[in-house]
Scaffold this motif. Structure first.
Motif, PDB file in Angstrom:
ATOM      1  N   GLY A  75      55.747  93.781  37.267  1.00 17.67           N
ATOM      2  CA  GLY A  75      55.895  93.812  35.981  1.00 17.67           C
ATOM      3  C   GLY A  75      57.209  92.625  35.967  1.00 17.67           C
ATOM      4  O   GLY A  75      57.423  92.711  36.631  1.00 17.67           O
ATOM      5  N   GLY A  76      57.353  93.268  34.221  1.00 17.07           N
ATOM      6  CA  GLY A  76      58.796  92.103  33.694  1.00 17.07           C
ATOM      7  C   GLY A  76      59.127  93.231  32.923  1.00 17.07           C
ATOM      8  O   GLY A  76      58.618  93.732  31.809  1.00 17.07           O
ATOM      9  N   VAL A  77      60.013  91.504  32.063  1.00 17.30           N
ATOM     10  CA  VAL A  77      61.116  92.441  31.248  1.00 17.30           C
ATOM     11  C   VAL A  77      61.706  90.789  30.883  1.00 17.30           C
ATOM     12  O   VAL A  77      62.291  90.465  31.826  1.00 17.30           O
ATOM     13  CB  VAL A  77      62.057  93.147  30.950  1.00 17.30           C
ATOM     14  N   HIS A  78      61.170  90.090  29.379  1.00 24.06           N
ATOM     15  CA  HIS A  78      61.557  89.816  29.223  1.00 24.06           C
ATOM     16  C   HIS A  78      61.919  89.758  27.690  1.00 24.06           C
ATOM     17  O   HIS A  78      61.768  90.146  26.770  1.00 24.06           O
ATOM     18  CB  HIS A  78      60.840  88.421  28.943  1.00 24.06           C
ATOM     19  N   VAL A  79      63.938  88.999  27.525  1.00 22.95           N
ATOM     20  CA  VAL A  79      63.966  88.943  26.390  1.00 22.95           C
ATOM     21  C   VAL A  79      64.710  87.649  25.337  1.00 22.95           C
ATOM     22  O   VAL A  79      64.858  86.912  26.248  1.00 22.95           O
ATOM     23  CB  VAL A  79      65.758  89.654  26.392  1.00 22.95           C
ATOM     24  N   ASP A  80      64.005  87.419  24.159  1.00 24.84           N
ATOM     25  CA  ASP A  80      64.519  86.737  24.033  1.00 24.84           C
ATOM     26  C   ASP A  80      65.511  86.718  22.298  1.00 24.84           C
ATOM     27  O   ASP A  80      65.264  87.283  21.421  1.00 24.84           O
ATOM     28  CB  ASP A  80      62.935  85.958  22.800  1.00 24.84           C
ATOM     29  N   TYR A  81      66.506  86.501  21.861  1.00 25.72           N
ATOM     30  CA  TYR A  81      67.306  86.321  21.074  1.00 25.72           C
ATOM     31  C   TYR A  81      67.817  84.807  20.537  1.00 25.72           C
ATOM     32  O   TYR A  81      68.323  84.017  20.990  1.00 25.72           O
ATOM     33  CB  TYR A  81      68.223  87.017  21.657  1.00 25.72           C
ATOM     34  N   MET A 118      58.114 100.125  40.348  1.00 29.03           N
ATOM     35  CA  MET A 118      56.691  99.199  40.709  1.00 29.03           C
ATOM     36  C   MET A 118      56.063  99.757  41.360  1.00 29.03           C
ATOM     37  O   MET A 118      56.995 100.414  42.500  1.00 29.03           O
ATOM     38  CB  MET A 118      56.455  98.167  41.163  1.00 29.03           C
ATOM     39  N   CYS A 154      59.756  90.304  37.253  1.00 28.33           N
ATOM     40  CA  CYS A 154      60.276  89.232  37.322  1.00 28.33           C
ATOM     41  C   CYS A 154      60.967  89.894  35.702  1.00 28.33           C
ATOM     42  O   CYS A 154      60.160  89.785  34.673  1.00 28.33           O
ATOM     43  CB  CYS A 154      58.950  88.339  37.105  1.00 28.33           C
ATOM     44  N   TYR A 155      61.728  88.982  35.896  1.00 34.47           N
ATOM     45  CA  TYR A 155      62.662  88.848  34.501  1.00 34.47           C
ATOM     46  C   TYR A 155      62.989  87.914  33.851  1.00 34.47           C
ATOM     47  O   TYR A 155      62.952  86.937  34.508  1.00 34.47           O
ATOM     48  CB  TYR A 155      63.364  89.822  34.600  1.00 34.47           C
ATOM     49  N   SER A 156      63.145  87.731  32.409  1.00 38.89           N
ATOM     50  CA  SER A 156      64.140  86.427  32.231  1.00 38.89           C
ATOM     51  C   SER A 156      64.507  87.058  30.738  1.00 38.89           C
ATOM     52  O   SER A 156      64.945  88.267  30.163  1.00 38.89           O
ATOM     53  CB  SER A 156      62.260  85.191  31.665  1.00 38.89           C
ATOM     54  N   THR A 157      66.208  86.234  30.348  1.00 38.72           N
ATOM     55  CA  THR A 157      66.638  86.420  29.387  1.00 38.72           C
ATOM     56  C   THR A 157      67.741  84.971  29.357  1.00 38.72           C
ATOM     57  O   THR A 157      67.453  84.686  29.661  1.00 38.72           O
ATOM     58  CB  THR A 157      67.683  87.700  29.458  1.00 38.72           C
ATOM     59  N   ASN A 158      67.372  85.017  27.747  1.00 34.64           N
ATOM     60  CA  ASN A 158      68.302  84.187  26.877  1.00 34.64           C
ATOM     61  C   ASN A 158      69.505  84.563  26.829  1.00 34.64           C
ATOM     62  O   ASN A 158      70.542  83.856  26.004  1.00 34.64           O
ATOM     63  CB  ASN A 158      67.563  83.300  26.376  1.00 34.64           C
ATOM     64  N   SER A 215      55.962  94.082  30.063  1.00 33.76           N
ATOM     65  CA  SER A 215      54.370  94.289  30.822  1.00 33.76           C
ATOM     66  C   SER A 215      54.610  94.425  32.206  1.00 33.76           C
ATOM     67  O   SER A 215      55.044  94.633  33.135  1.00 33.76           O
ATOM     68  CB  SER A 215      54.189  92.855  30.677  1.00 33.76           C
ATOM     69  N   LEU A 216      53.206  95.016  32.557  1.00 31.68           N
ATOM     70  CA  LEU A 216      53.238  95.849  33.349  1.00 31.68           C
ATOM     71  C   LEU A 216      51.317  95.725  34.290  1.00 31.68           C
ATOM     72  O   LEU A 216      50.785  95.686  33.435  1.00 31.68           O
ATOM     73  CB  LEU A 216      52.569  97.464  33.586  1.00 31.68           C
TER      74      LEU A 216
END
Lengths: 448, 462
Positions: B38-44, A97, A72-76, B27-28
């Motif tokens: 798991g995941g990846v999140h980008v905040d900018y 995974m 699960c992923y997110s970006t702005n 996160s995992l």
């Protein structure tokens, strides 16, 4: 045709491009969600504008399934170049995974249909974009003033426009557009001995025409005033009436316990409860999920699965678990939706068929006890339902409030508490997503 | 940046700042025996704040394109339409110097396989340690935040902020052989968190978490509830710092005092607890979750004594409240991210050691409780009424620890509880769990405490 929302056609194309890119990179299935919002707030401190915030948000969320693996992923960062590399990274990370055969998109037949416009439930105010900042500030200033003296009066007007768009690689497309107008206030006043007393009130509405913050500060003042000279009550078992404004605190643990994921993890005091009478026959909890124009209503959950109106607990019998597609595959349970949308408790009072039941009616029926106006901390153990909450409120006798409470606690077990269920009002707050009215219970342990 | 600052100052604002953030979260999760999600999140983005006296305009944008930043700056500067009639002293340049930037590894570059192995090791050690464990959930989270701050005083500050956590929950069942002869399922959670990169993981960290989780299983399965009411409470060293955080720390945050909301707003310079007690909020404790090289207004991290020898000596200040009170900022201006304006927040809050010992505290009580594990707390700032939820402890009877207890709330009043601290142990312990404070915005914090005896609190029970 949705002319109110803030997602445009180019952004829908961007979502589709993300999905195609992920599939090109090796994903076997993808869900892409775009979430956009406008948030505007005006804080009023002691009758003057104190803070103004205006913000616009947008983020893309990716649920990627690749070779039996999930991430699960997110970006702005939504420029095409940034998104391309982000999607590439997301698919590569997913491949690292451990495989999990239960991961995947929901079965197509469970998903919502006829939900692509976003305004089907009439939750977005067509006038949202036409309301000027000047008029909002004037309304906030007007609502944030009262004639009485106080130590501090802090209010906040806010409005939001939320627009969410979801597509998946099985062809699902859904949109949900919703506006809201809110006002909250917190007042602190001192009694003649210099002790501080505070009260908090809030209201909201999806439509500006229904938004009525005018009396809130006065009501908060009166509530704070009513807390002067609190007294302790004796320790022991008492009848407890919980006001509608805070009663959802006693429904939350039930909803959590009916979540399939909690059951799968053995963290539910309602394990294996389907079809069983674990609550009194007088307790009815219903999901009023798709009511037009009412906060909380929706046509689909975050997986795109259609939501349905219906009983959660009927005549005390458990009728519905909340099971998302992953949990369903993992446990063999029937998939439903990931959670309730607009749960409501149906009114009930002993020895009466009345359907209009007020807090006063309930207090009169109960005679004497404690009426809870707010909770201060506490928790509920999800595995066994044991709870202990700090409470604020009043003692009452002969159906009338006698005095405010000094610091107090209510402690017990959720199933035992609901086993002593005595009444539910018809006074749920109109603006609340959870339609939980005033509730009454007997034999509750109170400590002060 | 000067052009954006100029726009943010337009209309008559007297201070403006920019807060650029680029954060990557990773996160995992291990669940049901596999690290399968798991995941990846980008905040900018960049947050832009305009101050007009004590009034604040705030806006942000999720990119750093000049036209969008300019638009946000103009939105923030609209606060100048509502000028502050009160006199404000304005802001001077910050005077303190910052700690060295730490050379942490990057979570973005962390070896995925190694992180998965840590979670797998955690599960295998937990299951090997106690066969009653039926479920394990493990989670590794890490983030790299790059911050750049610039303000209308011309101060430019850059900071890199790693943060890593290892958390685990276990669900265990005594089955038919449980101590009470019936099936009983319970759960425990714990975590360790540091302002470090992925190099933070060593096998000893896994062992520590396993020990914390498993050593409480027997106690949890035997635990009941005490008879409730008002009674003496001994708070064990470490996580009992939640008492300081809820009962005192929030009420010492200067925004609540500036607005007349806190119960401590008229108590500066007064004796608020017995002599000998020192209460600190510290941004300089190396690697703690509350460590800050700079706060979110560019003020250098520092150690702030709130209570010295029992006397309230300082609130926790951001620039705004420091200006209001005419004091130096204490480096407590913090925010969840670029979407929020900074407000006074705690960092690592603890009480310094005293001279008493835990055994003497327990032996001095005929009937009371000892508590040492907590899950959450809350406070009403005006009244000072606070609560915290006890996950684990013991009853004290006739000077001895007896029956284990759990799942009870404890309630008290901040000023009363402070003045009711009658013994302070010589055993200060900083608790490195994953503490997060949720005052309007979520920020990582730390807490610590020596053992203390509080004369009387209200305890939930049967």
């Amino acid at each position: 045709m949705n002319t109110i929302g803030i997602i445009n056609e180019n952004e829908k194309v961007l979502c589709r491009a993300c999905m195609e890119k992920a599939m090109e990179c090796g994903a076997s299935a993808v869900r892409v969600s775009l979430s956009k919002s406008i948030q505007n707030s005006i804080s009023i401190l002691d009758g003057e504008v104190d803070k103004i915030c205006y913000n616009e948000d947008r983020s893309i969320y990716l649920n990627i399934y690749a070779g039996g693996r999930y991430g699960c992923y997110s970006t702005n960062r939504l420029k095409s170049k940034d998104l391309d590399s982000f999607v590439d990274m997301a698919v590569q990370t997913t491949a690292l995974m451990a495989p999990d055969p239960c991961r995947g998109l929901p079965m197509p037949h469970t998903k919502a249909t006829a939900c692509t416009d976003g305004c089907e439930l009439e939750l977005a105010d067509p006038s949202y974009h036409d309301i000027s900042q000047e008029s909002k500030i004037a309304a906030a200033l007007a609502a944030g003033k009262i004639g009485q003296s106080y130590e501090s009066l802090e209010c906040e007007y806010s409005d939001n426009m939320d627009d969410n768009y979801i597509i998946d690689s099985d062809g699902f497309e859904g949109r949900h557009t919703e506006s809201s107008f809110g006002f909250c206030c917190e007042i602190v006043i001192e009694d003649p001995e210099g002790n501080k007393h505070s009260a908090y009130k809030w209201t909201s509405a999806p439509f500006h025409k229904d938004f009525k913050p005018g009396e809130l500060c006065r009501q908060a003042y009166e509530e704070a005033l009513s807390q002067f000279w609190p007294k302790p009550v004796s320790n022991g078992k008492k009848t407890v009436v919980v006001m509608a404004k805070c009663a959802s605190r006693l429904i939350g643990p039930i909803i959590s316990a009916l979540d399939g994921n909690s059951m799968q993890q053995k963290l539910s005091f309602l394990q294996d409860s389907m079809g069983k009478q674990l609550f009194p026959e007088s307790f009815n909890l219903y999901d009023d999920a798709t009511r037009k124009g009412r906060a909380g209503s929706r046509l689909f959950d975050t997986e795109g699965v259609a939501v349905h109106e219906g009983p959660i607990i009927e005549k005390g019998v458990v009728k519905r678990y909340f099971v998302n597609s992953y949990c369903a595959k993992k446990t063999g349970m029937e998939p439903t939706v990931e959670g309730p949308s607009r749960p409501c408790v149906l009114p009930f009072i002993c020895n009466s068929d009345k359907k209009e039941i007020s807090l006063e009616d309930i207090m009169r029926e109960c005679g004497e006890g404690i009426v809870v106006s707010g909770f201060n901390g506490g928790n509920c153990n999800p595995a066994n339902g044991d709870f202990s909450f700090g409470i604020e409120g009043y003692a009452f006798e002969n159906g009338k409030i006698t005095h405010p409470l000094e610091e107090a606690l209510m402690t017990g077990n959720m199933l035992e508490l609901w086993g002593n269920f005595k009444a539910a009002g018809s006074d749920a707050l109109a603006h609340a997503r959870w339609q939980i009215p005033s509730l009454a219970f007997g034999n509750v342990d109170i400590n002060t | 940046m000067d052009r954006i600052i100029a726009a943010a100052l337009s209309g008559g604002c007297n201070y403006a700042d920019l807060y650029f953030e680029n954060t990557l979260y990773r996160s995992l999760t291990l669940k049901d025996g596999a690290v399968a999600s798991g995941g990846v999140h980008v905040d900018y983005g960049v947050g832009i704040r305009s101050l007009c006296g004590g009034k604040c305009g705030y806006a942000y944008c999720e990119n750093t394109d000049f036209p969008d930043m300019l638009k946000a700056a103009k939105a923030a500067s609209s606060i100048a339409l509502y000028p502050d009639q009160r006199e404000w002293k304005g802001f001077g340049p910050s005077k303190t110097s910052a700690m060295e930037d730490k050379a942490a590894g990057l979570w973005e570059m962390a070896d995925n396989r190694r992180l998965m192995e840590i979670l797998e090791l955690l599960e295998s050690k937990l299951r090997a340690r106690d066969s009653r464990i039926i479920k394990v959930i493990g989670k590794i989270s890490g983030s790299d935040s790059y911050i750049m701050m610039y303000n209308s005083l011309g101060e430019l500050r850059c900071d890199s902020r790693p943060m890593g956590s290892l958390n685990a929950s276990i669900i265990f069942s005594a089955g038919q052989d449980g101590p009470d002869g019936a099936s009983r399922t319970e759960n425990r959670s714990s975590g360790l968190s540091f302002r470090l990169g992925p190099e933070m993981f060593e096998e000893s960290m896994v062992d520590q978490l396993v020990d914390t989780l498993c050593s409480g299983i027997d106690r949890c399965l035997e635990a009941g509830r005490p008879k409730g009411g008002r009674m003496p409470v001994v708070m064990g060293a470490g996580a009992s710092g939640i008492l300081l955080h809820e009962a005192m720390g929030h009420a010492f945050e200067a925004d609540f005092n500036r607005k007349g909301q806190s119960i401590f707003c008229d108590k500066m310079g007064q004796q608020v607890c017995p002599k000998g007690i020192n209460i600190v909020d510290d941004g300089t404790w190396t690697d703690n979750r509350g460590e800050l090289r700079y706060d979110d207004e560019g003020i250098a991290g520092q150690k702030t004594y709130m209570v010295e020898d029992g006397v309230l000596t300082s609130y926790l200040h951001d620039r705004l409240s420091a200006s209001y009170y005419g004091v130096e900022p204490t480096g407590n201006g913090r925010r969840e991210g670029f979407r929020y304006p900074p407000i006074p927040r705690m960092r690592l809050t603890y009480m310094e050691s005293g001279n008493d010992c835990l055994e003497d505290m327990i032996s001095s009580i005929d009937k009371g409780i000892y508590v040492d594990e907590f899950s959450n707390g809350q406070v009403k700032i005006g009244e000072g009424d606070f609560t915290f939820y006890v996950k684990s402890g013991y009853e004290i009877e006739n000077g001895r620890l007896t029956r284990p207890i759990k799942d009870i709330n404890v309630i008290g009043n901040g000023p009363q509880a402070l003045s009711d601290i009658v013994m302070v142990g010589a055993d200060l312990k900083i608790d490195n769990s994953t503490w997060t404070c949720g005052k309007e915005q979520s920020v990582p914090v730390g807490c610590g405490m020596p053992s203390v005896k509080v004369r009387e609190l209200t305890v939930g029970g049967e």
